[in-house]
Every structure is written in structure tokens, then in C-alpha cells.
Design an enzyme around this catalytic site. Structure first.
Site, mmCIF file in Angstrom:
data_model
loop_
_atom_site.group_PDB
_atom_site.id
_atom_site.type_symbol
_atom_site.label_atom_id
_atom_site.label_comp_id
_atom_site.label_asym_id
_atom_site.label_seq_id
_atom_site.Cartn_x
_atom_site.Cartn_y
_atom_site.Cartn_z
ATOM 1 C CB CYS A 129 -0.844 0.058 1.269
ATOM 2 S SG CYS A 129 -1.900 -1.362 1.516
ATOM 3 N NE ARG B 115 4.253 1.588 -1.308
ATOM 4 C CZ ARG B 115 5.308 0.836 -1.077
ATOM 5 N NH1 ARG B 115 6.360 0.923 -1.865
ATOM 6 N NH2 ARG B 115 5.336 0.005 -0.076
ATOM 7 C CD1 TRP C 139 -1.430 -5.647 -2.779
ATOM 8 C CD2 TRP C 139 -2.200 -4.676 -4.625
ATOM 9 N NE1 TRP C 139 -1.403 -6.564 -3.771
ATOM 10 C CE2 TRP C 139 -1.864 -6.015 -4.907
ATOM 11 C CE3 TRP C 139 -2.718 -3.879 -5.650
ATOM 12 C CZ2 TRP C 139 -2.025 -6.560 -6.194
ATOM 13 C CZ3 TRP C 139 -2.866 -4.433 -6.907
ATOM 14 C CH2 TRP C 139 -2.516 -5.748 -7.167
ATOM 15 C CG ASN D 198 2.831 -0.778 3.027
ATOM 16 O OD1 ASN D 198 2.302 -1.780 2.556
ATOM 17 N ND2 ASN D 198 4.046 -0.397 2.719
ATOM 18 N N GLY D 199 1.169 -3.115 5.220
ATOM 19 C CA GLY D 199 1.769 -4.329 5.765
ATOM 20 C C GLY D 199 0.695 -5.312 6.187
ATOM 21 C CD GLU E 295 7.404 -16.695 -17.734
ATOM 22 O OE1 GLU E 295 6.487 -17.120 -18.449
ATOM 23 O OE2 GLU E 295 7.406 -15.529 -17.275
ATOM 24 C CE LYS F 138 7.953 -12.442 -18.981
ATOM 25 N NZ LYS F 138 6.996 -13.262 -18.326
ATOM 26 C CD GLU G 278 5.936 -10.988 -21.948
ATOM 27 O OE1 GLU G 278 4.741 -10.701 -22.058
ATOM 28 O OE2 GLU G 278 6.390 -11.620 -20.982
ATOM 29 C CG HIS H 109 11.748 -35.895 -31.384
ATOM 30 N ND1 HIS H 109 11.768 -37.158 -31.928
ATOM 31 C CD2 HIS H 109 12.082 -36.048 -30.087
ATOM 32 C CE1 HIS H 109 12.085 -38.046 -30.991
ATOM 33 N NE2 HIS H 109 12.282 -37.382 -29.851
ATOM 34 C CE LYS I 25 1.096 -6.886 -14.893
ATOM 35 N NZ LYS I 25 2.152 -7.847 -15.233
HETATM 36 C C1 F6R Z 1 3.478 -12.516 -19.814
HETATM 37 C C2 F6R Z 1 2.214 -12.054 -19.317
HETATM 38 C C3 F6R Z 1 0.977 -12.686 -19.840
HETATM 39 C C4 F6R Z 1 0.042 -13.018 -18.668
HETATM 40 C C5 F6R Z 1 -1.309 -13.532 -19.203
HETATM 41 C C6 F6R Z 1 -2.212 -13.970 -18.072
HETATM 42 O O1 F6R Z 1 4.529 -11.835 -19.218
HETATM 43 O O2 F6R Z 1 2.154 -11.186 -18.505
HETATM 44 O O3 F6R Z 1 1.260 -13.818 -20.594
HETATM 45 O O4 F6R Z 1 0.668 -13.978 -17.875
HETATM 46 O O5 F6R Z 1 -1.934 -12.536 -19.936
HETATM 47 O O6 F6R Z 1 -2.460 -12.910 -17.205
HETATM 48 P P1 F6R Z 1 -3.030 -13.145 -15.745
HETATM 49 O O7 F6R Z 1 -1.994 -13.860 -14.974
HETATM 50 O O8 F6R Z 1 -3.304 -11.763 -15.225
HETATM 51 O O9 F6R Z 1 -4.279 -13.964 -15.906
#
Ligand code: F6R
Length: 615
Positions: free
Chosen positions: A2, A27, A75, A101-102, A488, A492, A495, A511, A610
Site C-alpha cells: 500500500c 503500490r 492494495w 502498509n503491511g 517462460e 519473456k 514479448e 525431433h 497488463k
Molecule cells: C506474460 C504475461 C501474460 C500473462 C497472461 C495472463 O509476461 O504477462 O502472458 O501472464 O496474460 O495474465 P493473468 O496472470 O493476469 O491472468
């Protein structure tokens, strides 16, 4: 996480606090509130939603005059985000007001005691318990606010950065910190309090950062007096000159949110298992699992639904659940699952994993599973999000806000929660010996420090990034628990740098993907000691004989891969099931540095969002 802000001085407090809260919204932003003292009255206004909502509400609700006040952007951890659970919180008498916050871990037992003594609670928060505990101590002992805060905090287990104001003592604010940040800005006869220096950077460059277990009484007329919370000794204030600009401060001194979040992983993982992993007692405590233990134990199988990085965390969980708890697991892309008429029965447990808790496909998959009678358990980061509410039960990751679009700390904290669940179930089912179980708990507790160690490879990873930043393709290979990490790592890189990358199980290389290998192809191979090591070493030899460039992620002290690879990045040793929490760190750093060197927008890569709330 927070954000907290406070002001005491000679200016109007309201605009300072409001602007400060906006700067601290990174935050947390599920609710916000401000308390102001106008010289006679204490005025408080708070609301669910962002600080902008509060601004509209406040200006119609209360007069915003006064030169002392505190504010909070939340948060949620305890209690869903709503108006009542928002901070600040009053004590029962209405004299004290607090922002926090905590997490107060022992709040339930403290609350029971206070209820016995006649206290009533309006919210579900741990914070309201704390302010009433302070009031109770102050009343019973007939002492000043500072002393009461100190005595109360000595009864508290958990983490906090707090600011407390007493309407009967309007010339002071009492603050304290343990585990959550707190800075005090020192102006001319005015003082600023905040989670970081961003709310006051334009007013003063002088700041005191409280250390853990310190509290301060901030007096308009007398300045700042700091003491240790536990032994009462006085501390000489150390006033620092701030060198940072505003943007850097919001990002905690890091250039990007992604980097900040990568570096937050030791504390994020610790927050994830705080209060849940009780190593000394050999106990894992997770209310959502305990309350539904029968459902888990009677399950024919677990179906994990998720997207993107969360799906990769689900793949790691498949290994853990099957390996430790001996429960069959299927991991599904939520977007496929929802449309393919899957066979779901009442004996299935569906685990939905989502950082945002808002991913449309995952939400739809949950609804489908519920309609077929399955029990749905959510693993989300955002408290009160749609998926968290739609699931029958769940466990939050407590990673704090993830702002960078590329998921980093969400991934490692999801794996942490899923590991805790798998361990708890394996204990309940008796599929793990007590010594093995204890060994897992001890190793899990060591992970935050080992992640810190893994982060030390940053400079070296940067030199590797420099060498390979201009290639057009990357291959990532791993086996067992580290196959999902290879996926993963590739995601990373794709993207945020827009370089094409593929993740594969190492043995699948022959293969097909092996045809891609030539002297221009960098191949990241996760080859830690315990995961099919010899077999992965053979794969590395196959790559070497085709002149591929090998970047090995190895266990500290490794010699065999070192002889074969072009570069090796070491991570600390741990048990195999926990190795993804370490091997993923250099891969996050590699993609970050390459993207940065290519001039890409690391925090907001093109075409991505996001929270993917559309299908
Ligand atoms: C990759 C990324 C996306 C999310 C995906 C699911 O870095 O951020 O692949 O992982 O859109 O998002 P959540 O976890 O919010 O359901």
C-alpha cells in the site's frame, strides 16, 4: 503493498497528500482515503477505487482545510476492497486515526481480546485491530500516544509502516516501520511522511529513511525523535540528501518497473509464504485449502486453467502436484478449455491461476467448470478481482502490484503458493515422508536469500545480452521442472524484445528444432544439478557438435557444463522442485537487458496489456 502519505507543517495538507497518493498508486490502487485535522475537527473520507475517485468524493464531502493529515492508497490483503476496509481507520473513541502498509499476522487473536474488552469493529482489516490496540494501551496505561504505539507494536507479529494521529495532540504524528518502507521528508518547520520520497521530492531533498524496528515521533515544533521499538533506545536521525528525480523514485531507483519487480522477488516470495509456512512447527497454514481439504483429497484429478506466464506456473505445479501429492493433473490453456466441451465432473478440482484476476478466458473457464459442478480454487494476485470472487475459494500470492506488463514476480509467487498447496496436500495424503516434507519446508524458507544470490548474476547476464542482442532467433531448453521455465524464458524475450524465441523440452530438440541450430543460434539450456543433469549434458553436446552457442544456467560450482558451454550463469543449489524459482531469474534479466539494449519499451511492450479482459 500500500502507499502511505502524511504531512504536518504550515501549508494546506490536502493537496500535498492527494498528489502524494497519486504518485504512490503504483503500490496499490483498490481504494484510497485521507484524514485531515482542520484545527478543530478530524475529517475523514475514503472510498473504493483509485485516488481520482477519492478526489471527487472528498471535495464534495468535507472541507479540505488543515495543515496536518494522513492518506493511504490500498492494495488489499485482509478484507476485500470496499469503502469500509479502506484506510484511514478510526479507533473506537474516534480520537485516533491510522494508516498502515503491511500485514498484522496475529490480528485475529488480538481482535478476540479486544472484542472481549468491548471493542467493536466495522471493517475486516488487521489495521483496525491495531489502532484499537493502541487506543486500549493508551487508555489503560494513561500514557502518551508514542509510548502506546510502542507498547502495542511489541505485541504485534507481522510487517508494517504506520502513521498514527491523535486529535487531542494535533502537533504530532507517530510513525513506525518493520518490513515496509517509510521515509520522512524534513522541510523548514514542516515534515512529510511517505512510503517513498516521491510525494515530497519537490518540497525537500532531505529525508530520513526509518530502519526496521524504528519508530519516530514527528512534531511540528520539535522535529523528529527516533527510537527503537523493542528496546526503547534513542537513535540519531540520519538525514540523507536525495539525489533521485521523481520518476526514478517511483520506480524505487530502478530504471523500469520490470527491473524493480525482478529485484522485488526475494521479498515478494517471503510475503507469499509469510504466516503460511511455519517451518519450526512443520506446518503449512492456508485457510482456503484447510477449509476445503475434503474436496482436494477426494479429487479424481486437478485441472489447472490459466494463460501466458500463469499457464507456465501451472505447468510447474503439474510436476509438483503429481510428484509430491500423487494427484493427476491436467494443465489447460483457459482459452482452449472453455471452447472444447471438456469432460468435467463434480470430483474435479479446478485451479485457476491469474495475476490480474481479470483475464477473460480464465474467468470463462472458471464459469464453465462451476456449471459442471467442479470445485474451483483461485490463485490470484489482485485482491477482490473477478477471478478471486468467482472462485469457490483461493489463495492470494501477495506479490504486491505488478506494473511492468511482462510478468516476473507474479510467476515466482504463483509457483510459491502452488508449492505450498502441493506440500500441504502431500502431507495430508501421506504421500511424502515427514523428513522429506521438513526438508522441503526448510529449502522453501531459504529461497528468498537464494533468489537474492541469483540476482547477483545481473552484470554478467548484461554482458551476455550485449553479445546476442542482434540475433533474430533464440532457443530455450529445459527438462522436468525446468521445461516450463524454458517456455517462460522464451516468452519473456519475445514479448519485450520482439526477438523470436522458442521453448522446448530439451529431449524434444532432436525431433525437429535441432535443424535450426547453426553457429548463429544462441541456445539457453537450463542444466541444474538435480534435474536429469546427465541427459541435459548430452543435449548440450549435441548442440555443441552443431556449433550452436550455448548459454548454460547451472548450479553453483558446476564444472561439466562449463567445459562445453560458451557462457554459464550460476544459480544457488536447491531441491529440484524449487529450482524454477531460481533458474527463471537470469532468464528474466536476459530478456530485460536485451530489450533495453534494443531500445524497446520494456514496461509497456507493443500490442500487450497488463490485464487481458477481452478474449
Ligand atoms: C506474460 C504475461 C501474460 C500473462 C497472461 C495472463 O509476461 O504477462 O502472458 O501472464 O496474460 O495474465 P493473468 O496472470 O493476469 O491472468
Amino acid at each position: 503493498m500500500c502507499g502511505i502519505v502524511g504531512y504536518i507543517g504550515h501549508r494546506e495538507a490536502y493537496p500535498i497528500i492527494l498528489k502524494g497518493l497519486k504518485r504512490l498508486e503504483y503500490r496499490g490502487y483498490d481504494s484510497a482515503g485521507i484524514a485531515l485535522f482542520d484545527g478543530t475537527d478530524l475529517k475523514l473520507s475514503k472510498t473504493k477505487g483509485k485516488v481520482a475517485n477519492l478526489e471527487t468524493k472528498l471535495e464534495s464531502e468535507i472541507t479540505t482545510h488543515g495543515s496536518v493529515g494522513i492518506g493511504h492508497t490500498r492494495w488489499a490483503t485482509h478484507g476485500v476492497p470496499n469503502d469500509v476496509n479502506s484506510h484511514p481507520h478510526y479507533s473506537n473513541s474516534g480520537d485516533l486515526v491510522i494508516i498502515h502498509n503491511g500485514i498484522i499476522e496475529n490480528y485475529e487473536s488480538l481482535k478476540k481480546e479486544l472484542i472481549k474488552r468491548g471493542y467493536v469493529f466495522k471493517s475486516d482489516t488487521d489495521t483496525e485491530v491495531l489502532v484499537n490496540l493502541i487506543e486500549d494501551v493508551k487508555k489503560n496505561e494513561q500514557i502518551k500516544l508514542g509510548k502506546a504505539v510502542q507498547i502495542a507494536l511489541n505485541q504485534v507479529v507481522g510487517a508494517y509502516a504506520i502513521a498514527v494521529f491523535d486529535r487531542n495532540k494535533p502537533n504530532e504524528i507517530v510513525v513506525a516501520r518493520l518490513g515496509s518502507p517509510l521515509a520522512i521528508g524534513i522541510g523548514d518547520d514542516e515534515f512529510f511522511i511517505a512510503s517513498d520520497a516521491s510525494p515530497f521530492i519537490e518540497y525537500t531533498k532531505n529525508a530520513i529513511y526509518l530502519e526496521d524496528e524504528e519508530m519516530a515521533i514527528v512534531r511540528r515544533d520539535k522535529g523528529v525523535k527516533i527510537r527503537k521499538i523493542h528496546d526503547d533506545s534513542l537513535v540519531d536521525p540520519y538525514v540523507q540528501e536525495l539525489q533521485l528525480n521523481l520518476e526514478q523514485i517511483e520506480k524505487g531507483g530502478y530504471d523500469h518497473f520490470m527491473l524493480k519487480e525482478i529485484y522485488e522477488q526475494p521479498s515478494a516470495i517471503l510475503d507469499t509464504f509469510r504466516g503460511r509456512l511455519l517451518t519450526n512447527e512443520a506446518i503449512i497454514k492456508m485457510a482456503g485449502v484447510e477449509d476445503n481439504m475434503k474436496k482436494f483429497l477426494n479429487a479424481d484429478r486437478i485441472i489447472i486453467v490459466a494463460c501466458g506466464t500463469s499457464w507456465h506456473a501451472g505447468l510447474v505445479a503439474e510436476y509438483i502436484f503429481e510428484d509430491l501429492a500423487r494427484i493427476p493433473v491436467e494443465v489447460e490453456y483457459a482459452s482452449e478449455f472453455r471452447y472444447r466441451n471438456p469432460i468435467i465432473t463434480e470430483k474435479d478440482v479446478v485451479i485457476a491461476i491469474s495475476q490480474s484476476g481479470e483475464t477473460a478466458d480464465t474467468l470463462a473457464a472458471i464459469k464453465l467448470a462451476k456449471s459442471k459442478g467442479a470445485f474451483v480454487f483461485g490463485v490470484c494476485n489482485v485482491v477482490g478481482s473477478s477471478i478471486a470472487r468467482e472462485a469457490h475459494a483461493g489463495a492470494y500470492t501477495h506479490a504486491g502490484p505488478e506494473i511492468g506488463v511482462a510478468s516476473t514476480k507474479a510467476f515466482t509467487t504463483q509457483i510459491t503458493v502452488l508449492t505450498l498447496i502441493a506440500l500441504r496436500l502431500s502431507r495430508a495424503k501421506g504421500t511424502i515422508s515427514s523428513s522429506d516434507y521438513r526438508h522441503h519446508l526448510i529449502e522453501l524458507e531459504l529461497i528468498p536469500d537464494k533468489v537474492k544470490k541469483a540476482l547477483e548474476s545481473d552484470d554478467y547476464v548484461k554482458t551476455i545480452a550485449e553479445i546476442y542482442k542482434d540475433v533474430h532467433n533464440f532457443l530455450y531448453l529445459g527438462r522436468g521442472y525446468n521445461f516450463p521455465v524454458a517456455l517462460e524464458g522464451a516468452l519473456k524475450l519475445k514479448e519485450i524484445s520482439y526477438i523470436h524465441a522458442e521453448g522446448y523440452p530439451a529431449a524434444e530438440m532432436k525431433h525437429g528444432p535441432i535443424a535450426l541450430i547453426d553457429e548463429n543460434m544462441p541456445i539457453v539450456v537450463i542444466a541444474t544439478k538435480k534435474g536429469h543433469y546427465e541427459k541435459v549434458v548430452s543435449n548440450i553436446q549435441e548442440i555443441k557438435s552443431r556449433k550452436g552457442k550455448i548459454i548454460g544456467i547451472v548450479t553453483e560450482g558446476d564444472t561439466q557444463v562449463k567445459e562445453l558451454a560458451d557462457h554459464v550463469i550460476e544459480v544457488p543449489e536447491t531441491i529440484e522442485s524449487l529450482s524454477p524459482l531460481l533458474t527463471t531469474i537470469p532468464l528474466q534479466l536476459l530478456s530485460y537487458h536485451i530489450a533495453l539494449m534494443l531500445g524497446k519499451n520494456v514496461d509497456q511492450p507493443r500490442n500487450l496489456a497488463k490485464a487481458v479482459t477481452v478474449e
